[in-house]
Scaffold this motif. Sequence first.
Motif, PDB file in Angstrom:
ATOM      1  N   THR A  39       0.837  -1.255   0.062  1.00 33.00           N
ATOM      2  CA  THR A  39      -0.018   0.021   0.071  1.00 33.00           C
ATOM      3  C   THR A  39       1.020   1.342   0.093  1.00 33.00           C
ATOM      4  N   LEU A  40       2.276   0.954   0.719  1.00 30.86           N
ATOM      5  CA  LEU A  40       2.920   2.345   0.861  1.00 30.86           C
ATOM      6  C   LEU A  40       3.511   2.331  -0.366  1.00 30.86           C
ATOM      7  N   LYS A  42       2.553   1.663  -3.408  1.00 31.80           N
ATOM      8  CA  LYS A  42       1.567   2.404  -4.367  1.00 31.80           C
ATOM      9  C   LYS A  42       1.307   3.906  -3.978  1.00 31.80           C
ATOM     10  N   GLN A  43       1.313   4.215  -2.627  1.00 27.06           N
ATOM     11  CA  GLN A  43       1.109   5.803  -2.295  1.00 27.06           C
ATOM     12  C   GLN A  43       2.285   6.289  -2.838  1.00 27.06           C
ATOM     13  N   GLN A  46       2.084   6.853  -6.536  1.00 30.45           N
ATOM     14  CA  GLN A  46       1.022   7.887  -7.016  1.00 30.45           C
ATOM     15  C   GLN A  46       1.188   9.220  -6.389  1.00 30.45           C
ATOM     16  N   GLU A  47       1.413   9.144  -4.900  1.00 35.86           N
ATOM     17  CA  GLU A  47       1.103  10.653  -4.414  1.00 35.86           C
ATOM     18  C   GLU A  47       2.680  11.147  -4.109  1.00 35.86           C
ATOM     19  N   ARG A  49       4.653  10.570  -1.630  1.00 37.24           N
ATOM     20  CA  ARG A  49       4.402  11.171  -0.214  1.00 37.24           C
ATOM     21  C   ARG A  49       4.453   9.467   0.479  1.00 37.24           C
ATOM     22  N   ASN A  50       5.082   9.382   1.751  1.00 35.23           N
ATOM     23  CA  ASN A  50       4.962   8.282   2.606  1.00 35.23           C
ATOM     24  C   ASN A  50       4.083   8.572   3.848  1.00 35.23           C
ATOM     25  N   GLY A  51       2.754   8.120   3.537  1.00 34.31           N
ATOM     26  CA  GLY A  51       1.788   8.708   4.376  1.00 34.31           C
ATOM     27  C   GLY A  51       1.972   8.057   5.823  1.00 34.31           C
ATOM     28  N   ARG A  52       2.690   6.802   5.998  1.00 33.96           N
ATOM     29  CA  ARG A  52       2.797   6.132   7.365  1.00 33.96           C
ATOM     30  C   ARG A  52       4.053   6.713   8.017  1.00 33.96           C
ATOM     31  N   PRO A  55       4.351  11.729   6.820  1.00 28.66           N
ATOM     32  CA  PRO A  55       2.970  12.281   5.819  1.00 28.66           C
ATOM     33  C   PRO A  55       2.818  13.749   5.621  1.00 28.66           C
TER      34      PRO A  55
END
Length: 375
Positions: A39-40, A42-43, A46-47, A49-52, A55
């Motif tokens: 999931t990370l 993909k994020q 695509q974005e 950014r490492n949201g975990r 962020p």
Amino acid sequence: MAEQQTNVAVLGGGSFGTALASIAADNGARVRQWMRDETLVKQINQEHRNGRYLPNYAMNPAVEASADIQTVLADAELVLIAIPSKAFRSVVQAAKAWLRPEQILVSTTKGIEQEGFLLMSQVLEQETGFSHIGVIAGPNLASEIADKQLTATVIASADSLTRTRVQQVLGCRYFRVYASDDRHGVELGGALKNIYAIAAGMAAALGMGENTRSMLMTRALAEMSRFAVAQGANPMTFLGLAGVGDLIVTCSSNLSRNYRVGYAMGEGRTLEEAVDALGQVAEGVNTVKLVCAKASEMDVYMPLAEGLNHVLFDGVPAQEMARTLMMGEQSSDVEFILPREAVQQAHRDQAPHNQTSKNQVSKDQVSKNNGGGNA
Ligand SMILES: NC(=O)c1ccc[n+]([C@@H]2O[C@H](COP(=O)([O-])OP(=O)(O)OC[C@H]3O[C@@H](n4cnc5c(N)ncnc54)[C@H](O)[C@@H]3O)[C@@H](O)[C@H]2O)c1
Ligand SMILES: O=P(O)(O)OC[C@H](O)CO
């Protein structure tokens, strides 16, 4: 002629791996970052950014994340490993089939392996037998690097190619890379300072002042360099970024996870609660246990580390430990100028009756001194 783009692999999807991947990409390298979490991956792709783990910070969009370690390592000239020490060896073992002797392998991990008291570059050496091995350490809070705050680090290696290539690949307008050939000292500096960051966080939460913090940091430096010298490192390394530099930042900032663990405990949380609330690695918790055992085996005097060990694992209240430490041996300021033994001898010579030396901070001593100190 245009210079060929350097291929960089980063192993680790946490905060430091992410910060380093962006630096190398900002500097023009082709960067692939390996992590387990799809999931990370993909994020990040695509974005950007490492949201975990980070962020609030944009990553360089050129960083390609992948959960396939073989793809990440293919063609890499430089491999940066940012995996907590407890999992470091297993990740190197998983990577081994795709590592090559001409690659530069750099540990960025500030921890110690329990079995054999090994530092991560030693694990790299054991697992690969390669010669281009180095470590990075210094005052490097990942979120400040991700924010492009002006920062410096140290690349330490006996191998000049490793030092030079890391300086070229990571050195940029917001990140300076200094060189050292004292790999052991630099790596120990990075691991040891985490112990004192926990103590500094605790002291801050307990309302202790700036004099206290300054005393703690300076005596920590004495303790760290004493231990490192006993381990064969150069004491002068501790005057550099990986010694006093990293000690200052982690003992002063609540961006440091080790400091935050100490702070939470100073506010009354248990160690388990403090570590759970963090959700990221605080290497100092494990390091303090290993270092105290090693110090005792080598007969190295480390009252602060021992004191913290009793607070973390034996339930001794931090205030009580501070009182005990204040009643401990009054010794030499800088031992490389006036040896500690000379101060002890002078005390013995001038004492009306013989005093016993106070080499260890024991639990018994804590109870004996309880209430009698002047911290
Ligand atoms: N964050 C910082 O500011 C900073 C700065 C300098 C050095 N360091 C050091 O870097 C090392 C890594 O720290 P971090 O801040 O990136 O940690 P972190 O807690 O932010 O992330 C750790 C990463 O390692 C991964 N990981 C853990 N076990 C794994 C395993 N078995 N296989 C694969 N991946 C695994 C996690 O999934 C996560 O992606 C630590 O030793 C730390 O001391 C951190
Ligand atoms: O967040 P910490 O306590 O692991 O510290 C991070 C870096 O080591 C600071 O240099």
